[in-house]
Enzyme design. Structure first.
Site, PDB file in Angstrom:
ATOM      1  N   HIS A   1     -13.651   2.373   8.580  1.00  0.00           N
ATOM      2  CA  HIS A   1     -12.802   1.275   8.099  1.00  0.00           C
ATOM      3  C   HIS A   1     -13.189   0.866   6.673  1.00  0.00           C
ATOM      4  CE1 HIS A   1     -10.212  -2.311   9.660  1.00  0.00           C
ATOM      5  NE2 HIS A   1      -9.936  -2.022   8.402  1.00  0.00           N
ATOM      6  N   ILE A   2     -13.160   1.834   5.775  1.00  0.00           N
ATOM      7  CA  ILE A   2     -13.591   1.593   4.394  1.00  0.00           C
ATOM      8  C   ILE A   2     -12.424   1.642   3.410  1.00  0.00           C
ATOM      9  CG2 ILE A   2     -15.941   2.439   4.754  1.00  0.00           C
ATOM     10  CD1 ILE A   2     -14.999   5.108   3.436  1.00  0.00           C
ATOM     11  N   GLY A   3     -11.189   1.624   3.922  1.00  0.00           N
ATOM     12  CA  GLY A   3     -10.037   1.745   3.032  1.00  0.00           C
ATOM     13  C   GLY A   3     -10.057   0.760   1.877  1.00  0.00           C
TER      14      GLY A   3
ATOM     15  N   GLU B   1     -13.811  -1.260  17.266  1.00  0.00           N
ATOM     16  CA  GLU B   1     -14.755  -0.937  16.196  1.00  0.00           C
ATOM     17  C   GLU B   1     -16.046  -1.711  16.388  1.00  0.00           C
ATOM     18  OE1 GLU B   1     -12.780  -1.671  12.492  1.00  0.00           O
ATOM     19  OE2 GLU B   1     -11.278  -0.097  12.795  1.00  0.00           O
TER      20      GLU B   1
ATOM     21  N   ILE C   1       0.838  -1.202   0.000  1.00  0.00           N
ATOM     22  CA  ILE C   1       0.000   0.000   0.000  1.00  0.00           C
ATOM     23  C   ILE C   1       0.872   1.251   0.000  1.00  0.00           C
ATOM     24  CG2 ILE C   1      -1.708   1.328   1.295  1.00  0.00           C
ATOM     25  CD1 ILE C   1      -2.831  -1.335   2.317  1.00  0.00           C
TER      26      ILE C   1
ATOM     27  N   ASP D   1      -9.302   6.115   9.595  1.00  0.00           N
ATOM     28  CA  ASP D   1     -10.202   5.105   9.026  1.00  0.00           C
ATOM     29  C   ASP D   1     -10.306   3.869   9.919  1.00  0.00           C
ATOM     30  OD1 ASP D   1     -11.870   4.086   6.852  1.00  0.00           O
ATOM     31  OD2 ASP D   1     -10.222   2.720   6.384  1.00  0.00           O
TER      32      ASP D   1
ATOM     33  N   ASP E   1      10.876   2.686   6.840  1.00  0.00           N
ATOM     34  CA  ASP E   1      10.523   1.280   7.007  1.00  0.00           C
ATOM     35  C   ASP E   1      11.638   0.604   7.803  1.00  0.00           C
ATOM     36  OD1 ASP E   1       8.374  -0.671   5.268  1.00  0.00           O
ATOM     37  OD2 ASP E   1      10.037  -1.679   6.278  1.00  0.00           O
TER      38      ASP E   1
ATOM     39  N   ALA F   1      -4.723   4.746   7.888  1.00  0.00           N
ATOM     40  CA  ALA F   1      -5.617   3.765   7.255  1.00  0.00           C
ATOM     41  C   ALA F   1      -5.015   2.375   7.398  1.00  0.00           C
ATOM     42  CB  ALA F   1      -5.826   4.112   5.784  1.00  0.00           C
ATOM     43  N   SER F   2      -4.244   2.173   8.478  1.00  0.00           N
ATOM     44  CA  SER F   2      -3.585   0.875   8.668  1.00  0.00           C
ATOM     45  C   SER F   2      -4.303   0.064   9.732  1.00  0.00           C
ATOM     46  CB  SER F   2      -2.108   1.081   9.021  1.00  0.00           C
ATOM     47  OG  SER F   2      -1.956   1.867  10.188  1.00  0.00           O
TER      48      SER F   2
END
Length: 464
Positions: free
Chosen positions: A342-344, A311, A204, A306, A223, A280-281
């Site tokens: 959570h719609i990534g 949840e 991603i 996200d 990273d 968004a991870s």
């Protein structure tokens, strides 16, 4: 656009992009094929010994592409649109050979202990932290996921959020929904020439890097592994250097003890004044109370979230409340905070591809014992058996990784011709796949019983 027409368009485009070979050979393939070259015999359909029809349970409304793929195999498939509680799963999973879930279903040790026939789990998503992977392996249950299929969808969402944050679109939209007209330019920026810092340069993160450069952003990334950059992106040696230099920071790391609250008070302090954060991870990566404090102090100009530490188990009004996360109301009161449920990876294309990828992995494991791609299990594969392989049985034997087990297995197989054999281990679990010939249907029961009696055995399957 009409929704049904849109879905039809997606399915048509996916069919056109299928990797299956064309019905007719192309000019290139006809030129490259040697005259009189050998044509591979068709695959032989294998069936399990000492097992009833394969039963599969699909939860959480997984994509129809998966349902169709699995039904094509002749499996008994039960399809549910919602997730199930632990108590419900304990009852429902009995007699099931394979289960497909998304992110809301929790396959705990208690659930797996009740799964008397379960051999494989399909996670129709990237994450697998909703499954007790270690205990599943101890039970001889392989777990597969889809680590790549929704990468583009997540990357596109992040690009959209970067633009919306820099233009305060979320706040302006809420204001005009409430009848307020507030045309302003103060604090609104173009993204061209700004710097995007990506934390985690995997599938991603690297796709986001390419899209961001096309939009005119400078890209830096951090990273834990040295990774070759795409385009003009540059890898930095420390997280705090990235935070110090980036206008936008986007998180793309897995959930682990090392990444829990990796963006907290000290990290927000290291960020530029007026910078933006996107997560968004995984919901555990960002310390939300620290983010709220950074937003209220003006350190953060905005954020897009996200994913959350806790949840809701299903959709509906009133689900996202302080009873779930005690800071919910305070977060909702912050300015220029985009919150999504959570719609990534929730696009038609991503879910279609995930459905195909995971269902194909389940099919390969059930039909052939192919465990390549498993996240918790030794990865073993032999070539598919064909119609030419008569009287050949495939032995699938998961066992404890202790000395002497392979010798005991081969002593049982000594009276058969072993055409192919491959074994590998992962931690305390080992997995053997062997094709043996000169094996009549009448000898299968004896072979199965002997393997089942071995002291290191976890589970045994014979396909013939």
């Amino acid at each position: 656009m009409d929704i049904s027409q849109s879905r039809q368009t997606v399915e048509e485009s996916m069919n056109q992009l299928s990797m299956s070979p064309p019905d007719k050979p192309s000019f290139l393939t006809s030129q490259l094929r040697a005259p009189g070259s050998y044509k591979q015999p068709p695959k032989r359909a294998l069936k399990p010994f000492a097992s009833e029809d394969i039963k599969i349970l699909l939860l959480e409304n997984v994509n129809q592409s998966a349902l169709c793929k699995l039904k094509e195999q002749g499996y008994q498939v039960e399809f549910l649109k919602s997730s199930l509680s632990e108590d419900e799963l304990v009852e429902k999973i009995k007699g099931v050979h394979a289960i497909g879930i998304r992110s809301k279903t929790r396959l705990t040790r208690r659930v797996l202990e009740a799964a008397d026939n379960l051999i494989v789990i399909g996670c129709f998503c990237i994450g697998t932290n909703q499954v007790d992977l270690e205990f599943a392996a101890e039970r001889g249950i392989s777990v597969f996921n889809s680590p790549y299929a929704n990468s583009r969808s997540v990357a596109e969402l992040v690009i959209g959020e970067i633009i919306c944050l820099s233009r305060q679109v979320g706040d302006r939209s809420m204001e005009i929904h409430n009848g307020e007209w507030n045309k302003v330019s103060n604090g609104c920026w173009e993204i061209r020439g700004k710097t995007l810092g990506i934390i985690g340069y995997g599938h991603i993160g690297s796709q986001l890097s390419v899209l961001a450069e096309a939009m005119g952003l400078h890209v830096i990334y951090y990273d834990v592994l040295p990774i070759m950059p795409l385009g003009s992106a540059k890898q930095l040696s420390s997280l705090h250097e990235l935070l110090r230099r980036a206008d936008f920071v986007s998180c793309h790391v897995p959930a682990s003890p090392e990444t829990k609250k990796m963006i907290s008070h000290a990290e927000f302090a290291a960020m530029k004044n007026g910078s933006y954060l996107i997560n968004a991870s995984r919901g555990t990566v960002v310390d939300i109370p620290s983010m709220i404090a950074a937003s209220k102090s003006g350190k953060l100009a905005g954020a897009a979230i996200d994913v959350y530490p806790a949840e809701p188990a299903g959709n509906g009004k009133g689900k996202f409340a302080d009873s779930l996360n005690d800071w919910t109301s305070e977060l909702c009161s912050c300015r220029n905070i985009i919150m999504t449920p959570h719609i990534g990876g929730s696009t038609e294309e991503a879910q279609y591809n995930i459905g195909l990828e995971v269902s194909e992995a389940l099919t390969r494991y059930i039909n052939e014992g192919n465990s390549v791609g498993a996240v918790n299990f030794p990865e073993v594969s032999l070539r598919s058996l064909t119609e030419a392989d008569t009287n050949v049985v495939r032995v699938l034997f998961a066992h404890k990784n202790v000395p002497g087990v392979l010798r005991q297995v081969n002593e049982i197989l000594v009276n058969h011709n072993i055409k192919a054999q491959f074994s590998d281990s992962r931690g305390e679990i080992a997995y053997l796949v062997a094709d043996i010939s000169d094996c009549s249907p009448s000898s299968l029961e004896t072979l199965h019983s002997k393997l089942e009696c071995l002291p290191g055995k976890i589970n045994t399957r014979l396909l013939y």
